[in-house]
Each structure stands twice: as structure tokens, then as C-alpha cells.
Write an enzyme that holds these catalytic residues in place. Structure first.
Site, PDB file in Angstrom:
ATOM      1  N   HIS A 172       5.339   6.478  -0.935  1.00  0.00           N
ATOM      2  CA  HIS A 172       6.254   5.134  -1.462  1.00  0.00           C
ATOM      3  C   HIS A 172       5.482   3.983  -1.151  1.00  0.00           C
ATOM      4  O   HIS A 172       4.421   4.121  -0.287  1.00  0.00           O
ATOM      5  CB  HIS A 172       7.595   5.098  -0.585  1.00  0.00           C
ATOM      6  N   HIS A 186       0.867  -1.138   0.047  1.00  0.00           N
ATOM      7  CA  HIS A 186       0.101  -0.016   0.094  1.00  0.00           C
ATOM      8  C   HIS A 186       0.922   1.498  -0.075  1.00  0.00           C
ATOM      9  O   HIS A 186       2.041   1.003   0.232  1.00  0.00           O
ATOM     10  CB  HIS A 186      -0.945  -0.253   1.196  1.00  0.00           C
TER      11      HIS A 186
END
Length: 188
Positions: A129, A42
Site C-alpha cells: 500500500h 512510497h
């Protein structure tokens, strides 16, 4: 004490499949790296280490309202990175290229939701990220790993919802439980 929670966007299934195929032959090559399970991939919007039941209810309500004002947008994972740096890496990740500005705006909005709901959030300004691997206690020089990650093709998908996730740690592997999803239904 409340529970550990975070808000996130999850990659589209085709992105998970492509990235999984790129990562799979590299698992186990470096004894110092533990690659993250695909089911946990995620992009974090905000991390909340201690959410009370009352705060969770307020967060849920406010996330629905916020998501309704945000238009879907495209995002691209592109290029490797390491925390805290390549020479002493403890985390390897793919960074966000296209869609970064929209993602950062969304991160700020979701952080405001948590703050207004009375929940403490991680105080760091997050770097957008997707975490791929961790080293545990020992940092490594990740320069060669970053070259490998930089060679991956860009992975793009349309962000159409955000998730509120409970992170359960303890005996066994970390488990993430999506407790709510909120569609982005605003207009461009």
C-alpha cells in the site's frame, strides 16, 4: 542504537502529480486526518527499526545483488483501504492492484536480505500500500473516505528501482533520506 530504515519503491513523478491533485482539495476537510506529505509517499518493502552501521553496509551490498536479479515490473495503485479496518481506521491508504504478486515476491526477497544482514525487521506480513493519511490517537469510521479513494482512477507506473531509506523522526516533521537506490536490471 542504530537508525530506523526501510526499503521502498517510490511512485513515478507523474503519479505523484496526479495523486497530489486528487488529494489536495481534500486536505483539511476532516480535522481528524493528517494527510502524508507528497515527498514521503512510497510503498514499503520492509521496515527495519534498528539498523547498525555494519548491517547497513551489508544490506546495501546485498540489495544491489538482489536488485540485479529482479526485472522491472508495472504496478498500479487502485482502491482505498484502512488499518486496522474501515470502522476504526487509524491509517488510510491506496492498495496495490496490478503488480501485487511481483511486489510481494520483492518484499520477501528484501526481507531475506535484511535478515541475512543481521537486522531485525518488522515481523508483520505487510499489505502492499501507499499511506495517504493518519488519524493520530483517535480512530475514525473511514467508510466514506474509502468510497472517495475507491473513486480515484488507477495510478500505474513501471518500477525500475528500489530505495534504502533512513527515517529521521524527532523535532519537526518526519524526514526521509534516500541512502541508496538499486536498479532492477534482471530479465523477464
Amino acid at each position: 542504537m542504530g537508525q530506523r530504515m526501510f526499503t521502498a519503491i517510490h511512485p513515478a513523478p507523474e503519479v505523484v502529480d496526479t495523486l497530489g491533485a486528487l488529494i489536495e482539495p481534500r486536505r483539511g476537510i476532516d480535522e481528524h486526518l493528517r494527510f502524508t506529505a507528497e515527498r514521503l509517499w512510497h510503498v514499503t518493502l520492509t521496515f527495519m527499526p534498528d539498523v547498525s552501521v555494519d548491517s547497513e553496509d551489508r544490506i546495501t551490498e546485498m540489495l544491489a545483488e538482489t536488485a540485479a536479479t529482479v526485472a522491472p515490473f508495472d504496478i498500479e495503485l487502485n482502491g482505498g483501504g484502512a488499518f486496522p479496518n474501515a470502522a476504526a481506521a487509524k491509517v488510510l491508504y491506496l492498495g496495490v492492484g496490478a503488480g501485487r504478486e511481483e511486489l510481494v515476491r520483492l518484499q520477501h526477497r528484501v526481507r531475506n536480505v535484511a535478515n541475512h544482514a543481521g537486522t531485525r525487521v518488522d515481523s508483520t506480513d505487510p499489505v502492499p500500500h501507499l499511506t495517504l493519511a493518519r488519524t493520530g490517537r483517535r480512530a475514525i469510521n473511514a467508510t466514506k473516505w474509502l468510497q472517495v479513494l475507491d473513486a480515484f482512477p488507477p495510478l500505474r507506473w513501471r518500477v525500475e528501482e528500489i530505495s534504502l531509506v533512513a527515517s529521521h523522526r524527532g523535532h519537526g516533521p518526519t524526514r526521509h533520506e534516500v541512502v541508496g537506490t538499486f536498479p532492477l536490471t534482471g530479465r523477464d
